[in-house]
Design a protein around this motif. Structure first.
Motif, PDB file in Angstrom:
ATOM      1  N   VAL A 104       3.827  -9.997  11.641  1.00  0.00           N
ATOM      2  CA  VAL A 104       2.927  -9.111  10.795  1.00  0.00           C
ATOM      3  C   VAL A 104       2.501 -10.022   9.631  1.00  0.00           C
ATOM      4  O   VAL A 104       3.301 -10.564   8.693  1.00  0.00           O
ATOM      5  CB  VAL A 104       3.638  -7.969  10.149  1.00  0.00           C
ATOM      6  N   THR A 131       0.680 -10.409   6.191  1.00  0.00           N
ATOM      7  CA  THR A 131       0.182  -9.656   5.335  1.00  0.00           C
ATOM      8  C   THR A 131      -0.802 -10.560   4.358  1.00  0.00           C
ATOM      9  O   THR A 131      -1.046 -11.874   4.485  1.00  0.00           O
ATOM     10  CB  THR A 131       1.258  -9.307   4.288  1.00  0.00           C
ATOM     11  N   VAL A 165      -2.603  -7.680   8.532  1.00  0.00           N
ATOM     12  CA  VAL A 165      -3.146  -6.629   7.726  1.00  0.00           C
ATOM     13  C   VAL A 165      -3.021  -6.945   5.992  1.00  0.00           C
ATOM     14  O   VAL A 165      -2.518  -7.622   5.659  1.00  0.00           O
ATOM     15  CB  VAL A 165      -1.835  -5.505   7.810  1.00  0.00           C
ATOM     16  N   ASN A 166      -3.755  -5.808   5.495  1.00  0.00           N
ATOM     17  CA  ASN A 166      -3.691  -5.872   4.164  1.00  0.00           C
ATOM     18  C   ASN A 166      -2.562  -4.751   3.887  1.00  0.00           C
ATOM     19  O   ASN A 166      -2.828  -3.599   4.116  1.00  0.00           O
ATOM     20  CB  ASN A 166      -4.942  -5.308   3.604  1.00  0.00           C
ATOM     21  N   ALA A 167      -1.457  -5.127   3.159  1.00  0.00           N
ATOM     22  CA  ALA A 167      -0.240  -4.490   2.934  1.00  0.00           C
ATOM     23  C   ALA A 167      -0.643  -3.312   2.222  1.00  0.00           C
ATOM     24  O   ALA A 167       0.394  -2.159   2.328  1.00  0.00           O
ATOM     25  CB  ALA A 167       0.934  -5.357   2.383  1.00  0.00           C
ATOM     26  N   ARG A 186      -2.925   1.745   3.322  1.00  0.00           N
ATOM     27  CA  ARG A 186      -1.903   2.493   3.837  1.00  0.00           C
ATOM     28  C   ARG A 186      -2.484   2.812   5.301  1.00  0.00           C
ATOM     29  O   ARG A 186      -1.899   2.688   6.387  1.00  0.00           O
ATOM     30  CB  ARG A 186      -1.731   3.692   3.068  1.00  0.00           C
ATOM     31  N   VAL A 207      -2.417  -0.344   7.566  1.00  0.00           N
ATOM     32  CA  VAL A 207      -1.086  -0.606   8.027  1.00  0.00           C
ATOM     33  C   VAL A 207      -0.377   0.371   9.183  1.00  0.00           C
ATOM     34  O   VAL A 207      -0.006  -0.035  10.104  1.00  0.00           O
ATOM     35  CB  VAL A 207      -0.420  -0.696   6.761  1.00  0.00           C
ATOM     36  N   ARG A 208      -0.692   1.636   8.828  1.00  0.00           N
ATOM     37  CA  ARG A 208      -0.154   2.546   9.810  1.00  0.00           C
ATOM     38  C   ARG A 208      -0.847   2.433  11.379  1.00  0.00           C
ATOM     39  O   ARG A 208      -0.133   2.697  12.183  1.00  0.00           O
ATOM     40  CB  ARG A 208      -0.346   4.022   9.083  1.00  0.00           C
ATOM     41  N   LEU A 230       4.643  -3.016   2.345  1.00  0.00           N
ATOM     42  CA  LEU A 230       4.597  -2.356   3.681  1.00  0.00           C
ATOM     43  C   LEU A 230       5.214  -0.981   3.732  1.00  0.00           C
ATOM     44  O   LEU A 230       4.791  -0.102   4.414  1.00  0.00           O
ATOM     45  CB  LEU A 230       5.028  -3.428   4.755  1.00  0.00           C
ATOM     46  N   SER A 260       3.430   1.463   1.858  1.00  0.00           N
ATOM     47  CA  SER A 260       2.178   1.964   2.882  1.00  0.00           C
ATOM     48  C   SER A 260       2.598   2.744   3.729  1.00  0.00           C
ATOM     49  O   SER A 260       2.080   3.778   4.268  1.00  0.00           O
ATOM     50  CB  SER A 260       1.411   0.771   3.072  1.00  0.00           C
TER      51      SER A 260
END
Length: 371
Positions: A157, A159, A191-193, A196, A199-200, A226, A229
């Motif tokens: 992952v 970030t 992802v941009n931590a 929300r 991330v999901r 993370l 989120s």
């Protein structure tokens, strides 16, 4: 499905409505040997005891068994976050058994003497978290993948994707492409931590009901962000990296298992800067590309230095193999071999101590008789 069964499933207990017993026969035997005990999962680990839970909203402290506190008791055999215990009693509850682990994420403990340190137990997925900033280090990711593979599925992952885009719009594509090549089939998500929904969506495939995931990575990589989120609330403390050296501060001080709204469980861990192998890792699995090239060398005992017909050197010179990846392969192979030698010596020493102990008991029985 009873409320108790539903509560256990919400924290990862491996049972279904059709079959209330776990499929593992060893677990079934342990439950049969302790008919008055009930399962509970370790959600926090402390020096003298544990916090366990028997549902997503029910946690309580329990004392450690005396043998777990003995100085010579192997630390990796003590319960850790993610383990399942059998508990008896009301009020001041007591532990009666530790159920065998289905998976265990470990590393070599710091110090000269060989020891293992448990990071998390009974996990399905390991999220290896790395920031797309000064924290980005493919060699460290290779080391993490070496330690966590084996039972649990690793996922990389990346970030701080928003910060990387602000600096260079091609940063994410370049980093992701390079990691997909070195990760040997491991999924990579950027992802941009703080986003929300993003991330999901990115991690949904690994966070279904009944599954357990653990976050590992260096301090400041964005693990706590993370977690927040995925929870949908600001539960975990977060902090910025230091500008002087781009290193993160320890906002998470201990491992903790947290139920998620999706029905999965997430284990957040403190940042780890030292990642020593235990000697049980499979270097070949993590560097299948290098191993495949080595099999094409002219000489079976090729050291990949100056021998003629070396396929590894040819791949490096031809730009098909990153020289830093190859150097890290050699380094990790040497570390794993050294740790494996220490592990073998420790096991041999314990076997000798067991034989000597039995011989001493036999002499005492012959001299004084069985009591």
């Amino acid at each position: 499905m009873t409320p108790e069964l539903s509560a256990l499933q919400a924290i990862g207990w491996p049972i279904t409505a059709a079959d209330p017993l776990p499929a593992d026969p060893v677990w079934q035997q342990a439950l049969a040997e302790h008919p008055h005990a009930r399962p509970a999962r370790v959600v926090e680990q402390h020096r003298s005891g544990y916090v366990v839970a028997d549902g997503p909203d029910s946690s309580f402290p329990v004392d450690s068994l005396p043998e777990w506190q003995r100085p010579r008791f192997p630390p990796e055999q003590r319960p850790g976050v993610g383990d399942w215990l059998l508990i008896e009693g009301e009020g001041r509850r007591r532990v009666v058994a530790l159920l065998p682990r289905h998976t265990a994420i470990k590393r070599g403990a710091a110090g000269e003497h060989y020891k293992q340190q448990l990071i998390a137990a009974n996990v399905d997925t390991v999220f290896v978290v790395c920031g797309l900033d000064a924290d980005f280090n493919p060699r460290r990711i290779e080391r993490y993948l070496l330690l966590v593979r084996g039972g649990a599925e690793p996922v990389i992952v990346l970030t701080k994707a928003d910060e990387a885009l602000a600096a260079d719009e091609n940063a994410i594509a370049a980093a992701t492409g390079a990691l997909i090549e070195l990760a040997q089939g491991v999924a990579v998500r950027a992802v941009n931590a703080r986003d929300r929904d993003g991330v999901r969506e990115a991690l949904a495939a690994w966070l279904g009901p009944g599954r357990t995931a653990v976050l590992v990575g260096s301090s400041g990589a964005g693990k706590s962000t993370l977690t927040n989120s995925l929870l949908g609330i600001e539960r975990m403390k977060t902090g910025a990296v230091r500008e002087s050296d781009a290193r993160g501060r320890h906002t998470t001080t201990h491992r903790a298992l947290i139920p998620l709204p999706t029905g999965a469980c997430l284990i957040d861990t403190p940042g780890m800067r030292e990642l020593k192998p235990t000697g049980e890792e499979d270097v070949a699995e993590n560097f299948a590309d290098v191993e495949s090239l080595a099999e094409q060398c002219k000489f079976r005992d090729c050291s990949h230095h100056r021998e003629p017909g070396c396929a590894v050197r040819a791949a490096i010179e031809g730009g098909r193999l990153d020289p830093q990846r190859f150097a890290n392969y050699l380094k990790l192979r040497e570390e794993v071999a050294g740790a494996a030698n220490k592990l073998a010596n420790r096991r041999a020493q314990k076997a000798d101590e067991k034989v000597l102990g039995k011989a001493l008991n036999k002499r005492l029985e012959d001299k004084y008789g069985r009591r």
